[in-house]
Each structure stands twice: as structure tokens, then as C-alpha cells.
Design an enzyme around this catalytic site. Structure first.
Site, mmCIF file in Angstrom:
data_model
loop_
_atom_site.group_PDB
_atom_site.id
_atom_site.type_symbol
_atom_site.label_atom_id
_atom_site.label_comp_id
_atom_site.label_asym_id
_atom_site.label_seq_id
_atom_site.Cartn_x
_atom_site.Cartn_y
_atom_site.Cartn_z
ATOM 1 N N GLU A 339 0.803 -1.232 0.000
ATOM 2 C CA GLU A 339 0.000 0.000 0.000
ATOM 3 C C GLU A 339 0.833 1.277 0.000
ATOM 4 O OE1 GLU A 339 -3.990 -1.394 2.365
ATOM 5 O OE2 GLU A 339 -2.244 -0.996 3.596
HETATM 6 C C1 TNX Z 1 -4.381 -3.913 4.588
HETATM 7 S S1 TNX Z 1 -2.740 -6.232 4.329
HETATM 8 C C2 TNX Z 1 -3.114 -3.693 5.090
HETATM 9 C C3 TNX Z 1 -2.938 -3.284 6.479
HETATM 10 C C4 TNX Z 1 -4.249 -3.078 7.162
HETATM 11 C C5 TNX Z 1 -5.198 -4.172 6.767
HETATM 12 C C6 TNX Z 1 -6.503 -4.127 7.490
HETATM 13 C C7 TNX Z 1 -1.686 -5.246 4.100
HETATM 14 C C8 TNX Z 1 -0.453 -5.774 3.567
HETATM 15 N N1 TNX Z 1 -1.964 -3.980 4.405
HETATM 16 O O1 TNX Z 1 -2.156 -2.119 6.539
HETATM 17 O O2 TNX Z 1 -4.026 -3.072 8.532
HETATM 18 O O3 TNX Z 1 -5.431 -4.087 5.397
HETATM 19 O O4 TNX Z 1 -7.276 -5.249 7.205
#
Ligand code: TNX
Length: 526
Positions: A339
Site C-alpha cells: 500500500e
Molecule cells: C491492509 S494487508 C493492510 C494493512 C491493514 C489491513 C486491514 C496489508 C499488507 N496492508 O495495513 O491493517 O489491510 O485489514
């Protein structure tokens, strides 16, 4: 010649007399069916023989091979059995099978057919024998033995008994060598006791890896001596503005050792280049404008990035990875990489490539979330699939190994249903059956058994504030992930699993686990 014929009948007479005395001294054995015990994970093979072994205060735990480590496993077993039985079982090293009435933990380096974690457990009326090529296998055999005893064995105070173990033979080994769970200690901080308890419970279901998500926008949770503000500033809060916290390196080492004593490998994650506000608030020079950001206590993702064009960033990453590698005996450092919406793609790829080189230079292998598939991976890299099948296929095409953590199936922070009191639902609602009913090697076309090293169930903690919140989201789903990771796919079936899961209720209660009492599970009342 003549001598030989003389001695033989005499020997047989002695043996017969010996048997007669041992058998006559013992109570008749109650019948018991090993095949009816609700074992989780279900073993690879089990043959029941219908009788039982009786554990008494006279039972000793005898160990053969590698005495120090075997003595530790025997001590672990004795500690687990003591509160409910009230027995202080004697532990002794031996070179041959003990007398009837005892437990025998036999390290047998030549018994390699069941692999590094497999074990054979043979229960007769006379003996409980756990043998394995490696201590880890003995440890998993011990977990099975705990489950073969009545559920009251887990009580914290003395219970009535009798302490019967059904007879039979179990030959067992895991489907995957990587059976993991992640705890996010960044969004809300969880300290030593919570992490150790998490490990204790995992070990009981034969999981062998714990991933600690040690940094994110809301908190930096591991002491880095050369960059002290990371914890002095970045570790001081959490979502909602609570006091946060962090692990000193000494505490982290204690956790790693606690894990190792339970055959659990710790994987530390420092998430970058996104999910870095805690670092950006701690050191102005990590930002492109040279100004520290404000500490962040909200729940948004994807707004922060290290300033990848600055050379100081790589000095920073090198220090962090160097210090972390020095206190992490396991082979992996997880560098996140998810992300990074605030990082341009043309900056992201060279950044991760450079980080990869840094990780390798400190003798470790890189793990990254599935977005890291866009970078230069190789056979030493591991990618953790959470969202994108496309990135997953890209990663395996580059030769990377895969960890399966599909958010729609394996995210412990997803709500069970609309009524769940905490949790998110951006990926799915994941009821206990849905969490169980999937096959990691069949989920994503193009990503198969040859690519997948195992699974990980991740607990993100945006909505998780207390121990009881961990319990509510993690249990009972984690027990199912443990079985997915260990048991043959052909032995797994929700319709039979749900009864075995239901039978865990008294054990979970004895451990004080405040599990979600899903209506999908026919919970067994005591
Ligand atoms: C996505 S999964 C994220 C996290 C969040 C999560 C909440 C991932 C690699 N990144 O930063 O905490 O969703 O479900």
C-alpha cells in the site's frame, strides 16, 4: 550348545514371571478409542487399538538422545501436566525403553521418513512413546499427547482424573513447513505477556512461525539503538491516542527465545516505504521537505512514504536492518512494501530493489507483501500474497516462494458477520466455516504447491485494543488455519472438523481464551 538350550527356558520363565507381576499389579485398563479423540490438526495417519494407558503419579518422563534439549521438552510436558493432575512427574535421561507405566521421548535421528517436524506416537497399555528425527517432532508429539488426555488436563487446578490415554499409533507430519500467524503490534501495542500467550496458544496447535508487524504509521515498536527517536517519539502512541509502547532489543530477544523454546520462528517486519509515519514523525530528514510529520493516531492507510530519493534513507534502512538482523536468528526480514500509494511506482521499484540488497548484505532473506512482486526478485525472495493474484503470479514467475495470506480467507481482523463487535470487512466477512474451507494450493490459478511454502493468518489491530479483542477475532479461527497448515487436504472436511472444533471449548475455557462462540459450531458444553 547344551548351555544355550539350558538358559533359554530359564530366561523365558523369568520374562513370564515379570509380565505376570506387572500385569497383576495394574488395574484393568478401560477401553478407549483413539480414533474418536477430537484431535486438531487431524494427524496424517492414526490406528486405534481400543485400550488405554493410565498416567499416574508414578509415571516418569524418560528421554533418549540430545539430553539438554530433550530435557527441556520433557520439562515443558511435565509443566503442562502438573496443575490438573497434581503430579510432579520425574524426568530422566535413558538409553533404552523405560519400564511399563512411563512416557518415553525418543530422539531417533535415523527416523527421517517423517521429515524435520514429523513424529510417531505409540500408545500401548504399558508405554507412551514419542519418537522423531528432530526435537521439533518430539514437541509436536507432546502436543498430540496433551490432546489425547481428557480436556480437564488443561485446568489450572487439580482435577479428578483418571488420566487415560487411548492406545494406538499416530504417524504424523505437516503438509507445509510454514504455519504462521501475524500480530500487528503497531496499530495498538501489545506487550510481552500478550505476545507470549499468543505463542503458547499457537504452539498447542502446531503452528511454527510468528510474524511481528513492528512498525506502521501509528507506531514504531522495536528499539533501534542508532536511531533512538524511532521509539522515543514514534513508539509513544497508538490508534486512538493511547500510550503505545515498544520492545527493547533485550525484550525482543526474550520473545525470540520464548518462541524458539516452542519451535516457533519469529519474523520481524519493518514496513516501508509506505506505512512509515511513525518514522517520519521521529526524524525530519526522512521526509522530502525535511520536516517531521505529526504523530498519527487515526486508521487511514497509504498516505506516508520515506523520501526514496534521499541517500539518508538507505543509511537509515541499513541501520535498522543491521540491528534487527543481529537479534533475529531466523532467516527472514520482512520489509512490508504494501500500500505504498504515496510512493511513485518509478521510485518504489528501485527502492525495494535496494532494500533487498541491504537485507541480503546482512545475511537475511527478504519477505515482502505481494506488491513487491514488481521488483527484482529471485529464488531467495518470498512474497506474501494478501490481495493480488496478478502480483502473486508475477512473483512465482520470478522464482519467488509464496506465503498464502489471502485477505478474503486468512485475515483475522475481518468480522465474522455484520454483528461482530470489532473487526473490519473491506475484504470479506469470514465466518469460522469460511476461514476453514479453502485449499491454499487451489485458490489462485497459476500458484500451486510447488510455489507455496505455507500459510499465514494475519491479525491487524486497528480495532483490537485488549487481550480479549485478540481472543475474539483469533479464536476459534486460528485453530482452523493451524489445521490447514498441518493436515492433509484429503482429511479436512468442515462437517467433521466442526465437531472436533466444538470439543476444544473446555480447553479454550481452561486457558481463559474468550473465543467467539460462532453459531456455526456445535459447541460442546461441559
Ligand atoms: C491492509 S494487508 C493492510 C494493512 C491493514 C489491513 C486491514 C496489508 C499488507 N496492508 O495495513 O491493517 O489491510 O485489514
Amino acid at each position: 550348545m547344551f548351555y544355550k538350550y539350558l538358559i533359554q527356558p530359564f530366561t523365558w520363565l523369568l520374562v513370564a514371571l515379570g509380565l505376570a507381576t506387572t500385569v497383576s499389579c495394574q488395574e484393568p485398563r478401560p477401553a478407549a478409542d483413539m480414533a474418536a479423540v477430537p484431535l486438531i490438526p487431524i494427524p496424517a495417519s492414526l490406528t486405534a487399538t481400543g485400550s488405554s494407558f493410565l498416567l499416574t503419579e508414578k509415571t516418569g518422563i524418560y528421554t533418549a538422545g540430545n539430553t539438554e534439549e530433550m530435557g527441556r521438552i520433557a520439562g515443558y510436558l511435565a509443566d503442562k501436566l502438573k496443575p490438573a493432575t497434581g503430579f510432579t512427574l520425574a524426568i530422566e535421561a535413558t538409553e533404552s525403553a523405560p519400564k511399563p507405566g512411563n512416557i518415553y521421548l525418543k530422539l531417533d535421528p535415523s527416523a527421517t521418513v517423517l521429515g524435520d517436524e514429523g513424529y510417531t506416537l505409540v500408545v500401548t497399555e504399558a508405554l507412551v512413546t514419542i519418537s522423531a528425527a528432530k526435537p521439533a517432532g518430539i514437541f509436536y508429539g507432546v502436543q498430540t499427547l496433551r490432546q489425547l488426555l481428557p480436556a480437564t488436563i488443561e485446568a489450572k487446578s487439580t482435577q479428578a482424573g483418571p488420566w487415560i490415554v487411548p492406545t494406538g499409533t499416530i504417524e504424523d507430519q505437516p503438509r507445509f513447513g510454514f504455519r504462521s500467524s501475524m500480530l500487528d503490534v503497531s496499530r495498538h501495542f501489545f506487550g510481552m505477556d500478550d505476545v507470549k500467550r499468543y505463542m503458547d496458544l499457537m504452539a498447542g496447535y502446531k503452528m511454527n512461525t510468528m510474524h511481528l508487524h513492528l512498525s506502521d504509521d501509528q507506531g514504531w515498536r522495536i528499539e533501534i539503538k542508532s536511531w533512538p527517536n524511532l521509539t522515543a517519539i514514534g513508539g509513544k502512541t497508538e490508534i486512538g491516542g493511547g500510550e503505545g509502547g515498544f520492545f527493547t532489543q533485550e525484550q525482543y530477544k526474550e520473545l525470540v527465545q520464548y518462541a524458539a523454546d516452542r519451535y516457533i520462528l519469529v519474523i520481524p517486519e519493518i514496513d516501508m516505504p509506505g506505512h512509515t509515519n511513525a518514522a517520519l514523525a521521529s526524524y525530519p530528514e526522512l521526509n522530502c521537505d525535511g520536516k517531521a510529520t505529526k504523530i498519527y493516531t487515526g486508521r487511514e492507510v497509504g498516505f506516508s512514504t520515506l523520501c526514496t530519493s534521499k541517500e539518508v534513507i538507505y543509511a537509515f534502512v541499513d541501520s535498522v536492518v543491521r540491528e534487527l538482523a543481529a537479534i533475529t536468528p531466523g532467516p527472514y526480514i520482512h520489509v512490508g512494501g504494501d500500500e505504498s500509494h504515496a510512493t511513485k511506482k518509478e521510485d518504489y521499484i528501485p527502492f525495494v530493489n535496494r532494500v533487498h540488497t541491504i537485507v541480503t548484505s546482512h545475511g537475511k532473506q527478504m519477505i515482502g507483501w505481494d506488491e513487491t512482486a514488481q521488483t527484482d526478485l529471485d529464488a531467495t525472495s518470498t512474497v506474501q500474497l494478501w490481495a493480488s493474484p496478478e502480483f502473486g503470479r508475477q512473483a512465482v514467475a520470478k522464482g519467488a516462494k509464496m506465503i498464502m495470506s489471502p485477505a478474503t480467507k486468512a485475515y483475522l481482523d475481518m468480522q465474522y458477520d455484520k454483528k461482530s463487535r470489532i473487526g473490519l470487512h473491506w475484504a470479506a466477512y469470514i465466518e469460522v466455516d469460511s476461514a476453514y474451507i479453502w485449499d491454499p494450493v487451489a485458490l489462485i490459478p497459476g500458484i500451486g504447491a510447488e510455489n507455496i511454502i505455507g500459510i499465514e493468518a494475519a491479525l491487524w489491530t486497528e480495532t483490537v485494543e485488549e487481550t480479549k479483542d485478540i481472543d475474539y477475532l483469533v479464536y476459534p479461527r486460528l485453530i482452523g488455519y493451524a489445521e490447514i497448515g498441518w493436515s492433509p487436504q484429503a482429511s479436512r472436511d468442515w462437517e467433521t472438523y466442526k465437531f472436533r472444533l466444538a470439543a476444544q471449548a473446555p480447553r479454550l475455557k481452561a486457558w481463559g481464551v474468550d473465543y467467539y462462540p460462532s453459531a456455526k459450531v456445535p459447541w460442546k458444553q461441559e
